[in-house]
Design an enzyme around this catalytic site. Sequence first.
Site, PDB file in Angstrom:
ATOM      1  N   GLY A  64       0.854  -1.195   0.000  1.00 52.95           N
ATOM      2  CA  GLY A  64       0.000   0.000   0.000  1.00 52.95           C
ATOM      3  C   GLY A  64       0.880   1.232   0.000  1.00 52.95           C
ATOM      4  N   ILE A  88      -3.021  -0.522  -4.799  1.00 50.59           N
ATOM      5  CA  ILE A  88      -4.250  -1.002  -5.442  1.00 50.59           C
ATOM      6  C   ILE A  88      -4.898   0.053  -6.333  1.00 50.59           C
ATOM      7  CG2 ILE A  88      -5.883  -0.399  -3.594  1.00 50.59           C
ATOM      8  CD1 ILE A  88      -7.087  -3.250  -4.005  1.00 50.59           C
ATOM      9  N   ASP A 145      -4.869   1.755   5.744  1.00 51.83           N
ATOM     10  CA  ASP A 145      -6.228   2.266   5.967  1.00 51.83           C
ATOM     11  C   ASP A 145      -6.765   1.662   7.261  1.00 51.83           C
ATOM     12  OD1 ASP A 145      -6.192   3.742   3.603  1.00 51.83           O
ATOM     13  OD2 ASP A 145      -6.822   2.011   2.418  1.00 51.83           O
TER      14      ASP A 145
HETATM   15  N1  SAM Z   1       1.957   3.912   2.739  1.00 49.97           N
HETATM   16  C1  SAM Z   1       1.562   5.197   2.175  1.00 49.97           C
HETATM   17  C2  SAM Z   1       1.968   6.310   3.095  1.00 49.97           C
HETATM   18  O1  SAM Z   1       2.321   6.023   4.241  1.00 49.97           O
HETATM   19  O2  SAM Z   1       1.935   7.473   2.667  1.00 49.97           O
HETATM   20  C3  SAM Z   1       0.059   5.244   1.871  1.00 49.97           C
HETATM   21  C4  SAM Z   1      -0.880   5.151   3.051  1.00 49.97           C
HETATM   22  S1  SAM Z   1      -2.588   5.203   2.555  1.00 49.97           S
HETATM   23  C5  SAM Z   1      -3.420   5.668   4.003  1.00 49.97           C
HETATM   24  C6  SAM Z   1      -2.991   3.473   2.366  1.00 49.97           C
HETATM   25  C7  SAM Z   1      -2.710   3.002   0.944  1.00 49.97           C
HETATM   26  O3  SAM Z   1      -2.903   1.589   0.852  1.00 49.97           O
HETATM   27  C8  SAM Z   1      -3.614   3.628  -0.090  1.00 49.97           C
HETATM   28  O4  SAM Z   1      -2.838   4.189  -1.122  1.00 49.97           O
HETATM   29  C9  SAM Z   1      -4.467   2.463  -0.586  1.00 49.97           C
HETATM   30  O5  SAM Z   1      -4.877   2.611  -1.926  1.00 49.97           O
HETATM   31  C10 SAM Z   1      -3.530   1.296  -0.380  1.00 49.97           C
HETATM   32  N2  SAM Z   1      -4.194  -0.015  -0.234  1.00 49.97           N
HETATM   33  C11 SAM Z   1      -5.263  -0.302   0.543  1.00 49.97           C
HETATM   34  N3  SAM Z   1      -5.592  -1.597   0.446  1.00 49.97           N
HETATM   35  C12 SAM Z   1      -4.699  -2.162  -0.403  1.00 49.97           C
HETATM   36  C13 SAM Z   1      -4.511  -3.476  -0.920  1.00 49.97           C
HETATM   37  N4  SAM Z   1      -5.330  -4.465  -0.568  1.00 49.97           N
HETATM   38  N5  SAM Z   1      -3.496  -3.705  -1.776  1.00 49.97           N
HETATM   39  C14 SAM Z   1      -2.670  -2.700  -2.141  1.00 49.97           C
HETATM   40  N6  SAM Z   1      -2.788  -1.436  -1.688  1.00 49.97           N
HETATM   41  C15 SAM Z   1      -3.792  -1.159  -0.840  1.00 49.97           C
END
Ligand code: SAM
EC number: 2.1.1.33
Length: 247
Positions: A64, A88, A145
Amino acid sequence: SDHSLIYPPTPEQMDWASLYPHYAVEEPIEQKTEATESEETTGQELSAPAIRKLTKNVEVADIGCGFGGLLIALAPVLPETLVLGLEIRVSVTQFVEDRIKALRVQNEEQKLYRNIAVLRANTMKFMPNFFNKGQLNKIFICFPDPHFKARKHKQRIVSTTLNSEYAYVLRPGGIVYTITDVPDLHEWMVGHFNAHPAFERVSEEEQEADPLVEIMRNETEEGKKVTRHNGQKHVALFRRLEDPQWP
Ligand code: SAM
């Protein structure tokens, strides 16, 4: 939706060379004898079809990865390591891909940013399609998330089932890095990793001595946002243990 996501049946069938072109080598596919014969008759060298393999495997995954701040910060710190961000959201993945491409061009002479890449994937599914058993030595889970409501907890990317997948792709001694500004989610992640037989929590002393922890605290986009709002950041690291030896 996931219908548009493409997964390789095995990690070997994944086109890693297009993600890390500077680490790709051509491996000629074994030729049948006809090729040799026609070479003799024409006296010309035939260019054999080739598959492009990497000289090394991905060893660090950012689950993510969002807008890619951590990947970009890690690139010069782990210059010998291939680091992969998994995300994602389509538009976010495209943004990170473009960002890395531009950085590679701008830093052509220093050969920087060639060791990082991003892939669109749902990490709640098919992690073992991308990574072999014990392939990774670090997994970052930064500001996942929170899915606050109890009925949404099954969407959290730390769970008993998913922790078994992280344990599968991590080698013994490998580390899972977690950070969140949500106390309840921190407790949830600590609880689930502590309860899992393949993991033990890393001591605070060892955690704070790891230079990657400071990078994780400060370089992700979400981490920067939390800093601006004077929020708390909860960090926990977990070590992948050796598998038990059966007598
Ligand atoms: N790690 C980054 C940061 O700290 O700035 C992003 C945090 S953001 C709150 C959470 C990210 O996880 C989002 O970009 C979301 O699209 C991604 N995400 C959520 N569920 C996911 C999944 N099942 N597979 C891949 N990415 C996912």
